[in-house]
Design an enzyme around this catalytic site. Structure first.
Site, PDB file in Angstrom:
ATOM      1  N   CYS A  10       0.817  -1.310  -0.028  1.00 21.50           N
ATOM      2  CA  CYS A  10      -0.129   0.011   0.075  1.00 21.50           C
ATOM      3  C   CYS A  10       0.964   1.223  -0.088  1.00 21.50           C
ATOM      4  O   CYS A  10       2.183   1.054  -0.127  1.00 21.50           O
ATOM      5  CB  CYS A  10      -1.090  -0.006   1.174  1.00 21.50           C
ATOM      6  SG  CYS A  10      -0.209   0.210   2.732  1.00 21.50           S
ATOM      7  N   CYS A  84      -4.718  -1.028  -1.600  1.00 25.29           N
ATOM      8  CA  CYS A  84      -5.126   0.174  -1.423  1.00 25.29           C
ATOM      9  C   CYS A  84      -5.208   0.505  -3.104  1.00 25.29           C
ATOM     10  O   CYS A  84      -4.813  -0.113  -3.961  1.00 25.29           O
ATOM     11  CB  CYS A  84      -4.285   1.324  -1.099  1.00 25.29           C
ATOM     12  SG  CYS A  84      -2.344   1.474  -1.596  1.00 25.29           S
ATOM     13  N   CYS A  91       2.131   0.184  -8.449  1.00 24.69           N
ATOM     14  CA  CYS A  91       3.144  -0.743  -8.038  1.00 24.69           C
ATOM     15  C   CYS A  91       4.016  -1.374  -9.472  1.00 24.69           C
ATOM     16  O   CYS A  91       3.383  -1.587 -10.481  1.00 24.69           O
ATOM     17  CB  CYS A  91       2.477  -2.045  -7.505  1.00 24.69           C
ATOM     18  SG  CYS A  91       3.212  -3.504  -6.978  1.00 24.69           S
TER      19      CYS A  91
END
Length: 146
Positions: A10, A84, A91
């Site tokens: 996250c 999240c 990412c």
């Protein structure tokens, strides 16, 4: 039997990913290696520490880590789980046969209200994360090589 390596991500690695890592360690046992990291690591959220302590898990000594450091180290994971909304799009792609999952949960840092209202909301987030981790563990145990 090989260990399933799971990374939870996250933004700040301060609450949701830390809770998910702790719950996977609890419910997955030796069959799983759980880690967590953040896009912009911060400090561990006091609400997360409190609500986890209520269920007998101490994350007060946890340290936020950078997902990009893990990526640069060439770390390999079987599953990468963003917890999240921002994590899913920001990412990095990890090398290897990674299965990506997206489990968006509300951010404990964004909770409003008095202390009891924030604690109640944080408990709801904690319980949702634990339920999702339990479901994940059960699905992998029911499906070898998943």
């Amino acid at each position: 039997m090989p260990v399933t390596r799971v990374l939870f991500i996250c933004v700040h690695n301060s609450a949701r990913s830390q809770m998910a890592e702790a719950f996977l360690r609890k419910h997955g046992g030796a069959a799983f290696q759980a880690e967590s990291a953040g896009l912009e690591p911060g400090s561990i959220n006091p609400l997360a520490i409190q609500v986890m302590r209520e269920v007998g898990i101490d994350i007060s000594g946890a340290t936020a880590r950078s997902v990009f450091d893990l990526y640069r180290q060439g770390r390999m994971f079987d599953h990468v789980v963003t917890v999240c909304a921002e994590g899913e799009t920001q990412c990095p792609l990890f090398p290897g046969a990674v299965r990506r999952h997206h489990w968006p949960f509300d951010d404990p840092a964004a909770l409003v209200g008095d202390e009891e209202q924030r604690m109640k909301a944080a408990r709801t987030i904690r319980d949702a994360i634990e339920a999702r981790v339990k479901q994940f563990v059960a699905s992998l145990r029911d499906t070898p090589n998943a």
